[in-house]
Design an enzyme around this catalytic site. Structure first.
Site, PDB file in Angstrom:
ATOM      1  N   ASP A 116      36.689  30.483  40.445  1.00 43.13           N
ATOM      2  CA  ASP A 116      37.619  31.295  41.224  1.00 43.13           C
ATOM      3  C   ASP A 116      37.245  31.133  42.689  1.00 43.13           C
ATOM      4  O   ASP A 116      36.336  30.362  43.009  1.00 43.13           O
ATOM      5  CB  ASP A 116      37.564  32.769  40.777  1.00 43.13           C
ATOM      6  CG  ASP A 116      38.928  33.444  40.919  1.00 43.13           C
ATOM      7  OD1 ASP A 116      39.441  33.499  42.050  1.00 43.13           O
ATOM      8  OD2 ASP A 116      39.482  33.908  39.902  1.00 43.13           O
ATOM      9  N   HIS A 140      43.417  30.283  43.530  1.00 40.32           N
ATOM     10  CA  HIS A 140      42.064  30.810  43.288  1.00 40.32           C
ATOM     11  C   HIS A 140      41.027  29.685  43.321  1.00 40.32           C
ATOM     12  O   HIS A 140      40.192  29.577  42.421  1.00 40.32           O
ATOM     13  CB  HIS A 140      42.005  31.554  41.951  1.00 40.32           C
ATOM     14  CG  HIS A 140      42.679  32.900  41.999  1.00 40.32           C
ATOM     15  ND1 HIS A 140      42.191  33.949  42.745  1.00 40.32           N
ATOM     16  CD2 HIS A 140      43.811  33.367  41.406  1.00 40.32           C
ATOM     17  CE1 HIS A 140      42.984  35.011  42.600  1.00 40.32           C
ATOM     18  NE2 HIS A 140      43.986  34.681  41.802  1.00 40.32           N
ATOM     19  N   GLU A 172      48.812  33.444  40.702  1.00 40.54           N
ATOM     20  CA  GLU A 172      48.643  33.833  42.105  1.00 40.54           C
ATOM     21  C   GLU A 172      48.355  32.651  43.028  1.00 40.54           C
ATOM     22  O   GLU A 172      47.334  32.607  43.709  1.00 40.54           O
ATOM     23  CB  GLU A 172      47.500  34.869  42.210  1.00 40.54           C
ATOM     24  CG  GLU A 172      47.810  36.130  41.426  1.00 40.54           C
ATOM     25  CD  GLU A 172      46.726  37.194  41.514  1.00 40.54           C
ATOM     26  OE1 GLU A 172      47.080  38.380  41.541  1.00 40.54           O
ATOM     27  OE2 GLU A 172      45.525  36.857  41.551  1.00 40.54           O
TER      28      GLU A 172
END
Ligand code: TNX
Length: 748
Positions: free
Chosen positions: A182, A255, A318
Site C-alpha cells: 500500500d 495505493h 481508490e
C-alpha cells in the site's frame, strides 16, 4: 490400549439435554440423546499419524489450554476417524456414544471435526472429561470465509501473522487475505526489484492521532519492515496445514506510493516522492504505460511462485485519475487502444493483469472499482463499498466475495464508549456484524450462486499493535463466521450466550485479546417531564450498577441502580459528572451539561442522514455534548442544505443565552456552516430574527455562543452550510456534511 483401559465410560441417564452446543460457528444439525460420555483423566487418544506434526501441535496447544491432552496411540483410541466419501471436503460429523467417532471425507473436515470436538468437552471437573451423547452433522454454507489483514499501514511479525492464522483456523476460516502493499509500505521481498523493500518498506514518519486532526502532528521515527520470501513461504505452508488459503494482494494502479518511492520512473511525473506517513488516497499512482505493466507482471511472477492460491488480489480500489488525465504517456495508451476515458484506461490496465494471471492458470480478484469502465472477463469482485458492486458483478456472472463496509469493516468502532481505542471512524457493534448476510436481498436465486462468500477487512491505519488488532477482530469475527458458515443461524441472543458461556474465556485462556465492548452498559436517554431520563442496560438483566454524582450532589451521592432503571436529570440543575461502575470494578464517567431545554420538543427539517441520526432530535437536547472523538452517536449529520430546527419552550419565556456546537473535520468532508440565524416566535407563525452570524472557527468542535436577550415560546435555528466544498479541500466539489450537536438555551 493403556488409555482405553483407563477410560471408564459411564452412562448417566437423563442428565441434561442441552438446547445447543458451545460450538461456534453453530453446526447445521445437532441431535442429543440421553446420557453422557465420561472419560476419566484428561487425555483423548487418537491414532498415531492422524494429523501432520504442525496440525497436531496446534490442536494440542488448543486442547491443552482447556486442560485436555491429546495422545497418539497405535491401538484402540478413544477418538476414531471414519472416512466417508459422501460428504463434502469441509463437512464432518461427530458421533458421541460409547466412544467418539468423527466422520469426514477430506483432511479439512477431519480437522474441523477435532476443532468442534474441543468445544463440546466439559472439562470443568477435575480429572474427568464429559461430553454429551450427541450426533452432529456439519458443513459450511459458503466456500470463501475470509479475514483480511493490512500489514502496510502497520507491520506485524511473522509470529503474529501465524498466530492470527491459527486462531482463524480454530473458527473455521479458510481464507487469509494478506494485504501486502500500500502507500505506506511495501512488505514483500521481490528479488528483481530490491528497492521495493529497501526503500518502499520504510517510512520516515507516521501521523499521530486521527488523520483529520488539525493541525496534523507526526512522529518522526523510521517505521517499517517486510517479509522475506522465505518467511512468506513459511506462513503460506503453515496456513496450508491449517487448511487456510493465503490470497496475496498487490495493489495497483492506486495505493502505490511506496513502490513509486522506490521506482519513481513508474509514476506519471517521474518525480521522487517519499513513502507517506499519512493515511488517505493519493493522486500519484502507477502510470498506465507499458513499463509499469511489465514491472507489475514481473512482480506477479515472483508472487505466483510463493502463493499457490488460485485467486490473486490486485487491489484496484481508490485510484484517482488526476495524474492519468494529465499524462501524455497515458493519453498515448488510450489512443492506441481506442479508450474513451480514464475509467476505460483503468479497465484496460486491469484486463492486462487478468490476461496475465489467466494465462498462468490463476484468477484475478479485485475491489469493486474494477467494475468501472468494464469488468475484465475472468475477474472476481470483492464488494466493499456496499452491495451494489457485488450485485452488478454477480448479475454479469462473475464470482463475488461480499465485504461491505457496513458489516465487515473491523477497523470501525465496536461501541460508542470512550474507552474504545482510536479508530478510523464508523460504527460496527457485534450485533450489527451478526446481521450480515453475504447474499444481498435483491439478488435472484440464480445470481446468488455467484456469491462465493464473505470476509471482514482489517485496515490498520489506527491499529499499531497486534494486541489491538486482535481487539478489533474478536469477538466480531465469530459473529461474522456465523453468517459465513450457517445455513440458518440462531438468534443473536443465543449466539451471545454461547460466546459468553464458552468462547470468551476460551479466547482469554488462549491469550487472544478481544473487545469487552459488549459488557459496557449501554446508555439510553429518553425525554422525561422537564428533563431527560438516563438508564443503563447491561448484558446481565440482574446487574446492579453503582452510580455516583461526583460534581453536583443533587442526585444524592452514590447509590445503586438496577439494569434498565432510570435516573432523571432536570432542566437547570447544574453540571453533572456522573460515574457509573459496572462489572465490579469498571468505571465510565459521563459529563452532563445542563440547559433549560433538556428534553424539549424539537423539530428538524430536513431529517439528519440515517447514518447519523442517533436518538433523532432528542440528541440535540440530551445534556451530552458532541466531542471530537465521536463514534456515530454523538452528532447529528446532515448532507442537505439548509437545516432548520425549532425548539418548543412550552410557554412564552424570557431567553437569555444560547449555544450550539458544530463539528469541523474536513478530512471526513465535515465542514462548519457558513452562517446561522436565530429567530423567535410566540405562535410559530410570526417570526422575529434575533441574530444572524457568520460561523468561523479553527477548532474541531466549535461551540457558538450567543447572547439573545429576547422572549418567545419557539426558537428557530437555521443553519446555512457552504454550497460546495472548495477546491483543494477534502471532498472538493461535493456538498459538505454539517454535524450539529447540542443546543443549549438558558432562560432568565
Ligand atoms: C478504504 S476498502 C480502503 C483502504 C482503507 C480503508 C479504511 C478499500 C478497498 N480501500 O485503503 O484502509 O478504506 O477503512
Amino acid at each position: 490400549m493403556k488409555n482405553l483401559l483407563f477410560a471408564i465410560v459411564i452412562s448417566i441417564s437423563a442428565v441434561s439435554i442441552y438446547a445447543q452446543t458451545n460450538i461456534l460457528p453453530t453446526p447445521s444439525f445437532v441431535e442429543y440423546s440421553e446420557g453422557q460420555f465420561v472419560l476419566e483423566g484428561n487425555a483423548l487418544t487418537i491414532k498415531s499419524g492422524t494429523f501432520t506434526r504442525e496440525q497436531l501441535r496446534v490442536l494440542e496447544t488448543h486442547f491443552n489450554t482447556q486442560g485436555i491432552q491429546i495422545k497418539e496411540t497405535d491401538s484402540n483410541p478413544v477418538v476414531t476417524f471414519f472416512q466417508s466419501k459422501v460428504v463434502l471436503p469441509e463437512a464432518y460429523g461427530i458421533d458421541v456414544g460409547d466412544n467418539i467417532r468423527i466422520s469426514y471425507s477430506a483432511a479439512m473436515g477431519q480437522f474441523y471435526g477435532m476443532v468442534s470436538l474441543l468445544q463440546l468437552i466439559d472439562h470443568s471437573e477435575e480429572n474427568v472429561l464429559i461430553l454429551p451423547k450427541i450426533k452432529i452433522e456439519d458443513a459450511p454454507q459458503f466456500e470463501w470465509r475470509g479475514l483480511h489483514m493490512d500489514v502496510s499501514r502497520h507491520f506485524y511479525t511473522v509470529e503474529e501473522v501465524k498466530d492470527f492464522i491459527e486462531t482463524m483456523a480454530m473458527y473455521k476460516f479458510n481464507t487469509f487475505h494478506w494485504h501486502l502493499t500500500d502507500d505506506q509500505g511495501w512488505r514483500i521481498e521481490i528479488k528483481q526489484y530490491p528497492k521495493l523493500t529497501e526503500i518502499g518498506g520504510y517510512r520516515d514518519s507516521t501521523v499521530i492521532g486521527h488523520y483529520t486532526d488539525t493541525p496534523r502532528q507526526y512522529e518522526h521515527k523510521k517505521y517499517g519492515g517486510f517479509y522475506t520470501q522465505e518467511e512468506i513461504k513459511e506462513v503460506v505452508a503453515f496456513a496450508a496445514e491449517l487448511h487456510i488459503n493465503v490470497v496475496p494482494e498487490i495493489e495497483m494502479p492506486g495505493h502505490s506510493r511506496a513502490a513509486l518511492a522506490a521506482y519513481p520512473e513508474l509514476s506519471c511525473t517521474g518525480e521522487f516522492q517519499n513513502v507517506p506517513g499519512l493515511w488517505g488516497v493519493f493522486d500519484d499512482i502507477y502510470c498506465s504505460k507499458e513499463e509499469s505493466i511489465e514491472f507489475l507482471q514481473n512482480v506477479l511472477d515472483e508472487v505466483l511462485e510463493l502463493f499457490p492460491s488460485e485467486f490473486i488480489h490486485i487491489g484496484g480500489d481508490e485510484a484517482p485519475k488526476t495524474r492519468w488525465n494529465d499524462c501524455s504517456k497515458c493519453k498515448n495508451v488510450m489512443e492506441q487502444n481506442e479508450l474513451h476515458d480514464s475509467h476505460e484506461l483503468q479497465s484496460y490496465f486491469i484486463k492486462r493483469m487478468d490476461q496475465y494471471l489467466t494465462e498462468r492458470g490463476r484468477k484475478l480478484i479485485g475491489w469493486d472499482e474494477i467494475l468501472e469502465g468494464g469488468l475484465s472477463p475472468n475477474a472476481a469482485v470483492m464488494s466493499w463499498r456496499g452491495e451494489a458492486g457485488g450485485i452488478e458483478a454477480a448479475k454479469q456472472g462473475h464470482s463475488v466475495v461480499m465485504s461491505p463496509t457496513s458489516y465487515c469493516y473491523f477497523d470501525y468502532y465496536q461501541s460508542s464508549h470512550e474507552s474504545e481505542p482510536l479508530a478510523i471512524g464508523g460504527f460496527l457493534p457485534l450485533e450489527k456484524v451478526y446481521e450480515f448476510n453475504p447474499i444481498p436481498a435483491d439478488l435472484t436465486k440464480e445470481d446468488a450462486k455467484f456469491i462465493s462468500g464473505g470476509q471482514a477487512n482489517v485496515w490498520t491505519e489506527y491499529i499499531p499493535t497486534y494486541d489491538q488488532l486482535e481487539y478489533m477482530v474478536y469477538p466480531r469475527a465469530l459473529a461474522l463466521m456465523q453468517s459465513l458458515w450457517c445455513q440458518k443461524k440462531p438468534e443473536y441472543s443465543e449466539f451471545l450466550k454461547v460466546y459468553l458461556d464458552f468462547h470468551e474465556s476460551y479466547l482469554e485462556e488462549r491469550e487472544v485479546n478481544r473487545a469487552a465492548s459488549i459488557h459496557i452498559p449501554e446508555l439510553k436517554i429518553e425525554r422525561a417531564h422537564d428533563g431527560v431520563a438516563y438508564s443503563w442496560w447491561g448484558l446481565d438483566p440482574n446487574e446492579e450498577f453503582v452510580l455516583g454524582d461526583s460534581y453536583n450532589h443533587t442526585l444524592g451521592g452514590i447509590f445503586y441502580i438496577k439494569n434498565g432503571e432510570s435516573v432523571q436529570f432536570d432542566r437547570g440543575n447544574g453540571y453533572h459528572s456522573l460515574m457509573l461502575e459496572y462489572n465490579g470494578d469498571q468505571q465510565i464517567t459521563y459529563n452532563l451539561h445542563e440547559s433549560d431545554i433538556l428534553g424539549a420538543e424539537t423539530e428538524m427539517n430536513p431529517a439528519p442522514h440515517k447514518k447519523y441520526n442517533h436518538n433523532a432530535s432528542l440528541n440535540l437536547v440530551d445534556g451530552i455534548l458532541g466531542t471530537e472523538r465521536w463514534k456515530g452517536d454523538q452528532w447529528l449529520g446532515f448532507n442537505k442544505p439548509n437545516v432548520e430546527m425549532i425548539i418548543d419552550l412550552d410557554t412564552i419565556t424570557s431567553i437569555d443565552f444560547f449555544t450550539i456546537g458544530f463539528l469541523n473535520q474536513n478530512g471526513s468532508w465535515i465542514y462548519l456552516p457558513d452562517s446561522m440565524k436565530v429567530s423567535v416566535s410566540d405562535d410559530r407563525i410570526e417570526w422575529t430574527k434575533v441574530k444572524e452570524v457568520a460561523i468561523e472557527g479553527d477548532e474541531i468542535v466549535n461551540r457558538i455562543e450567543l447572547q439573545l436577550n429576547t422572549t418567545g415560546q419557539y426558537v428557530k435555528v437555521e443553519v446555512i452550510p457552504m454550497e460546495k466544498i472548495p477546491e483543494g479541500r477534502g471532498g472538493a466539489g461535493s456538498t459538505p456534511w454539517t454535524f450539529i450537536d447540542e443546543i443549549q438555551i438558558f432562560t432568565k
